[in-house]
Design a protein around this motif. Sequence first.
Motif, PDB file in Angstrom:
ATOM      1  N   UNK A 102       0.883  -1.136   0.066  1.00  0.00           N
ATOM      2  CA  UNK A 102       0.039   0.052  -0.014  1.00  0.00           C
ATOM      3  C   UNK A 102       0.741   1.298  -0.127  1.00  0.00           C
ATOM      4  N   UNK A 103       1.846   1.113   0.712  1.00  0.00           N
ATOM      5  CA  UNK A 103       2.800   2.370   0.859  1.00  0.00           C
ATOM      6  C   UNK A 103       3.356   2.943  -0.427  1.00  0.00           C
ATOM      7  N   UNK A 104       3.611   1.743  -1.365  1.00  0.00           N
ATOM      8  CA  UNK A 104       4.270   2.148  -2.678  1.00  0.00           C
ATOM      9  C   UNK A 104       3.353   3.284  -3.502  1.00  0.00           C
ATOM     10  N   UNK A 105       1.992   3.512  -3.217  1.00  0.00           N
ATOM     11  CA  UNK A 105       1.137   4.706  -3.578  1.00  0.00           C
ATOM     12  C   UNK A 105       1.797   5.733  -3.508  1.00  0.00           C
ATOM     13  N   UNK A 106       2.754   5.879  -2.313  1.00  0.00           N
ATOM     14  CA  UNK A 106       3.282   7.248  -1.992  1.00  0.00           C
ATOM     15  C   UNK A 106       4.278   7.726  -3.021  1.00  0.00           C
ATOM     16  N   UNK A 107       4.678   6.872  -4.101  1.00  0.00           N
ATOM     17  CA  UNK A 107       5.661   7.273  -5.046  1.00  0.00           C
ATOM     18  C   UNK A 107       5.015   7.628  -6.412  1.00  0.00           C
ATOM     19  N   UNK A 108       3.716   7.712  -6.599  1.00  0.00           N
ATOM     20  CA  UNK A 108       3.103   8.275  -7.558  1.00  0.00           C
ATOM     21  C   UNK A 108       3.339   9.951  -7.462  1.00  0.00           C
ATOM     22  N   UNK A 109       3.443  10.486  -8.740  1.00  0.00           N
ATOM     23  CA  UNK A 109       3.793  11.746  -8.768  1.00  0.00           C
ATOM     24  C   UNK A 109       3.113  12.935  -8.132  1.00  0.00           C
ATOM     25  N   UNK A 110       1.924  12.979  -8.140  1.00  0.00           N
ATOM     26  CA  UNK A 110       1.383  13.814  -7.438  1.00  0.00           C
ATOM     27  C   UNK A 110       1.414  14.049  -6.023  1.00  0.00           C
TER      28      UNK A 110
END
Length: 359
Positions: A102-110
Amino acid sequence: MSGAPVLSSRARNRALLARQHLLARSRMPALEMVEHLVGMQSQMPLPPYVGLWSRLAGFAPAELSALIEDRQAVRTWLMRGTIHLCSARDALALRPVLQPVIARGLRAGERRAALSGMDEKEIDSLVRHGRKLLEAAPRTNADLALLLAERWPGRDGGALAQVLHFQLPLVHVPPRGLWKQSGQAAVTTATSWLDAPLGRSSNPEALILRYLGAFGPASVADAQAWSGLTRLAPVFQKLRARLAVFRSENGSELFDLPDAPRPPEDTPAPARLVAEYDNVVLAHAERAHIVPDAYKGAMMSRNGIIPGTLLVDGMVAGTWRIARGASPSVVLEPFGKLAKSVRDELQAEAADLERLLSS
């Protein structure tokens, strides 16, 4: 592995359908089925209802709605970082195991941009403040974004709100997810909503065993594709002595629970309508035992929606959709010509689903 017995693609298919209760509908309670499946994809509220109808004899949507209202089931972010309907206890136990996914979502650009220039202390402050806001009252993303923008002027409040989805164990609250009720998606923390702490273990062993019970026999790559977790080979190696080991027709090593059902490959498989996003068609890296190679491209729309699918002899053979009108009707869209007996079987399933949708 060279001495491991080979499981044909058809044998894998029948094993999967048996675990998924798609060979014969079950009479188990809805919550028990949800837990057996290790949650059900729920990007939209309807698919879990259809998914339970596919698997349970006499399923009544009110049973699932009551579970959500009574906080025995929740919609939350789990496998692959996607929204799943799961039991309350699974929401608490599985989140620590799947937090790296789930924490990988923090890598998204915005979201990465929203945190630009914030040190660890400031990020911790964001998470603490966000938790306080969400536990004071469930909030929509729009409401949360406004409150965060007030606290951090000059930053994108919407992106900050999204950061919290990947840092905090959030759940959707009713009426979102209830049968034939609508409402904006509002979230609070799982620990507040369920009045219980998160599990303490991040060890994935129990999760892998449950995956095999619902989706096996399966490879390491399959388990990784389903969960979103990586580097699971050592976990399987540790579990090897407790597992049955097979080979697929292409030589991949497959693992399974020793006593899990593996029906004969000539076991009849009735026609079934499977829900949108259903994990039965998504839970493996290599899906040829349920999705024919020729139909892979038809399994996803241009905007990434996984449609409801038709299973014929256990294999994906088309899609279905709901046509809205005075009453909902189910439109079958097979990929090829079907025998009249199969069409009649699918039409009977469609008529039963229409009765459910009209209830």
